[in-house]
Write a protein that holds these residues in place. Sequence first.
Motif, PDB file in Angstrom:
ATOM      1  N   SER A 268       0.877  -1.170   0.000  1.00 34.49           N
ATOM      2  CA  SER A 268       0.000   0.000   0.000  1.00 34.49           C
ATOM      3  C   SER A 268       0.918   1.225   0.000  1.00 34.49           C
ATOM      4  CB  SER A 268      -0.908   0.000   1.236  1.00 34.49           C
ATOM      5  OG  SER A 268      -1.683   1.180   1.301  1.00 34.49           O
ATOM      6  N   GLU A 269       1.178   1.771  -1.181  1.00 36.77           N
ATOM      7  CA  GLU A 269       2.132   2.873  -1.294  1.00 36.77           C
ATOM      8  C   GLU A 269       1.441   4.204  -1.019  1.00 36.77           C
ATOM      9  OE1 GLU A 269       5.319   4.889  -4.413  1.00 36.77           O
ATOM     10  OE2 GLU A 269       4.499   2.896  -4.829  1.00 36.77           O
ATOM     11  N   GLU A 270       2.082   5.029  -0.212  1.00 34.99           N
ATOM     12  CA  GLU A 270       1.545   6.337   0.159  1.00 34.99           C
ATOM     13  C   GLU A 270       2.279   7.415  -0.627  1.00 34.99           C
ATOM     14  OE1 GLU A 270       1.770   6.695   4.409  1.00 34.99           O
ATOM     15  OE2 GLU A 270       0.860   4.713   4.717  1.00 34.99           O
ATOM     16  N   GLN A 271       1.592   8.014  -1.572  1.00 41.21           N
ATOM     17  CA  GLN A 271       2.159   9.088  -2.377  1.00 41.21           C
ATOM     18  C   GLN A 271       1.047  10.108  -2.681  1.00 41.21           C
ATOM     19  OE1 GLN A 271       5.264   9.441  -2.949  1.00 41.21           O
ATOM     20  NE2 GLN A 271       6.081   7.394  -2.508  1.00 41.21           N
ATOM     21  N   PRO A 272       1.356  11.384  -2.754  1.00 34.26           N
ATOM     22  CA  PRO A 272       2.687  11.991  -2.598  1.00 34.26           C
ATOM     23  C   PRO A 272       3.094  12.199  -1.147  1.00 34.26           C
ATOM     24  CG  PRO A 272       1.092  13.698  -3.069  1.00 34.26           C
ATOM     25  CD  PRO A 272       0.339  12.395  -3.119  1.00 34.26           C
ATOM     26  N   ASP A 273       2.131  12.067  -0.229  1.00 41.39           N
ATOM     27  CA  ASP A 273       2.411  12.359   1.175  1.00 41.39           C
ATOM     28  C   ASP A 273       2.458  11.081   1.993  1.00 41.39           C
ATOM     29  OD1 ASP A 273       2.239  15.190   0.698  1.00 41.39           O
ATOM     30  OD2 ASP A 273       0.055  14.980   0.709  1.00 41.39           O
ATOM     31  N   ILE A 274       3.275  11.094   3.035  1.00 47.70           N
ATOM     32  CA  ILE A 274       3.236  10.037   4.027  1.00 47.70           C
ATOM     33  C   ILE A 274       2.071  10.333   4.967  1.00 47.70           C
ATOM     34  CG2 ILE A 274       4.861  11.183   5.601  1.00 47.70           C
ATOM     35  CD1 ILE A 274       6.063   8.383   6.134  1.00 47.70           C
ATOM     36  N   LEU A 275       1.347   9.306   5.379  1.00 49.76           N
ATOM     37  CA  LEU A 275       0.049   9.502   6.035  1.00 49.76           C
ATOM     38  C   LEU A 275       0.059   9.243   7.531  1.00 49.76           C
ATOM     39  CD1 LEU A 275      -2.190   7.821   3.299  1.00 49.76           C
ATOM     40  CD2 LEU A 275      -1.692  10.258   3.614  1.00 49.76           C
ATOM     41  N   ASP A 276       1.210   8.932   8.124  1.00 49.37           N
ATOM     42  CA  ASP A 276       1.323   8.578   9.527  1.00 49.37           C
ATOM     43  C   ASP A 276       0.604   7.240   9.763  1.00 49.37           C
ATOM     44  OD1 ASP A 276       1.955   8.673  12.259  1.00 49.37           O
ATOM     45  OD2 ASP A 276       1.416  10.775  12.469  1.00 49.37           O
ATOM     46  N   THR A 277       0.629   6.751  10.976  1.00 47.59           N
ATOM     47  CA  THR A 277       0.119   5.396  11.229  1.00 47.59           C
ATOM     48  C   THR A 277      -1.385   5.285  11.013  1.00 47.59           C
ATOM     49  OG1 THR A 277       0.091   5.988  13.586  1.00 47.59           O
ATOM     50  CG2 THR A 277       1.969   4.699  12.777  1.00 47.59           C
ATOM     51  N   GLY A 278      -2.136   6.267  11.493  1.00 50.87           N
ATOM     52  CA  GLY A 278      -3.585   6.195  11.343  1.00 50.87           C
ATOM     53  C   GLY A 278      -4.036   6.373   9.910  1.00 50.87           C
TER      54      GLY A 278
ATOM     55  N   ILE B  97      -4.711   9.046  18.051  1.00 53.03           N
ATOM     56  CA  ILE B  97      -6.027   9.699  18.072  1.00 53.03           C
ATOM     57  C   ILE B  97      -7.115   8.651  18.221  1.00 53.03           C
ATOM     58  CG2 ILE B  97      -7.646  11.051  16.678  1.00 53.03           C
ATOM     59  CD1 ILE B  97      -5.246  12.517  15.506  1.00 53.03           C
ATOM     60  N   LEU B  98      -7.002   7.549  17.492  1.00 56.85           N
ATOM     61  CA  LEU B  98      -7.993   6.485  17.618  1.00 56.85           C
ATOM     62  C   LEU B  98      -7.905   5.821  18.989  1.00 56.85           C
ATOM     63  CD1 LEU B  98     -10.210   4.732  16.430  1.00 56.85           C
ATOM     64  CD2 LEU B  98      -8.449   3.295  15.399  1.00 56.85           C
ATOM     65  N   TRP B  99      -6.690   5.574  19.477  1.00 47.73           N
ATOM     66  CA  TRP B  99      -6.550   4.976  20.806  1.00 47.73           C
ATOM     67  C   TRP B  99      -7.218   5.832  21.880  1.00 47.73           C
ATOM     68  CZ3 TRP B  99      -0.611   3.712  20.561  1.00 47.73           C
ATOM     69  CH2 TRP B  99      -0.421   2.573  19.773  1.00 47.73           C
ATOM     70  N   ASN B 100      -7.071   7.150  21.776  1.00 47.70           N
ATOM     71  CA  ASN B 100      -7.699   8.022  22.763  1.00 47.70           C
ATOM     72  C   ASN B 100      -9.217   7.886  22.733  1.00 47.70           C
ATOM     73  OD1 ASN B 100      -5.203   8.979  23.582  1.00 47.70           O
ATOM     74  ND2 ASN B 100      -5.283  10.819  22.327  1.00 47.70           N
ATOM     75  N   ALA B 101      -9.785   7.790  21.550  1.00 43.86           N
ATOM     76  CA  ALA B 101     -11.236   7.626  21.429  1.00 43.86           C
ATOM     77  C   ALA B 101     -11.667   6.271  21.981  1.00 43.86           C
ATOM     78  CB  ALA B 101     -11.653   7.769  19.967  1.00 43.86           C
ATOM     79  N   ILE B 102     -10.891   5.247  21.720  1.00 47.11           N
ATOM     80  CA  ILE B 102     -11.215   3.910  22.233  1.00 47.11           C
ATOM     81  C   ILE B 102     -11.095   3.879  23.749  1.00 47.11           C
ATOM     82  CG2 ILE B 102     -10.393   1.521  22.277  1.00 47.11           C
ATOM     83  CD1 ILE B 102      -9.641   1.861  19.316  1.00 47.11           C
ATOM     84  N   SER B 103     -10.061   4.520  24.277  1.00 47.75           N
ATOM     85  CA  SER B 103      -9.878   4.578  25.727  1.00 47.75           C
ATOM     86  C   SER B 103     -11.039   5.278  26.412  1.00 47.75           C
ATOM     87  CB  SER B 103      -8.562   5.283  26.054  1.00 47.75           C
ATOM     88  OG  SER B 103      -8.343   5.364  27.442  1.00 47.75           O
TER      89      SER B 103
END
Length: 227
Positions: free
Chosen positions: A74-84, A186-192
């Motif tokens: 799954s290639e991220e271009q042109p920007d890197i999208l971070d983990t989420g 951000i997702l972990w905070n919502a899950i917590s």
Amino acid sequence: MTLPVMLFAAGFGTRMRDLTRDRPKPLIKVDDCPLIDHTLGIARAVNPPRIVANTHYKPQMLADHLVPQGVIISEEQPDILDTGGGLRAALPVLGHGPIVTMNTDAIWSGPNPVQLALDMWNPDCMDALLVCVPMEQALGRQSGGDFSSDEHGRAFRGGNLVYGGVQILNPEGLYDIPDRVFSLNILWNAISAKNRLYCAKYPGKWCDVGHPEGIPLAETLLRQSDV
């Protein structure tokens, strides 16, 4: 139970300094084996239906290495999208339902951390189950812990447990986040906030290989594991 696996391999590896000038961090060798192949070995041991890796920095090198091994890119271009953002972009090839995600810059010594998580996963009460390592078992860690847990295994920010980079995650909440580029924090905070964030304590040892000093530590750990 088996789940699809997502390998995070898109980062620039800046903590590795000159070592990532000519190659992406997942291809740096530890004990004469690329870091990502150590991670692949752990993933393949649980027979996942598919393995996906995101790429951005020097993507062709990673594709040349991974595609012949059956890994979907799954290639991220042109920007890197971070983990989420990167995980959300890969969901069409990962499929529906819970998934395993794995960082590719750590070495584990002990039971398979993915199998540990699979054995503990309970979707009735969990949206995320993080495999965490007590600080005294975390080699090469250059900062403090990330989480603590209560008697039921629910995870909370702050404490002496280091997130080891392996988790099982219900990714549905990713679609509620409006940003294109964002961290899984951000997702972990919502899950917590819903009391559905849990941790599995790892009984073995773990080494952070996100920085050059971690390489000899990890190689020593692997050789001790072989004894």
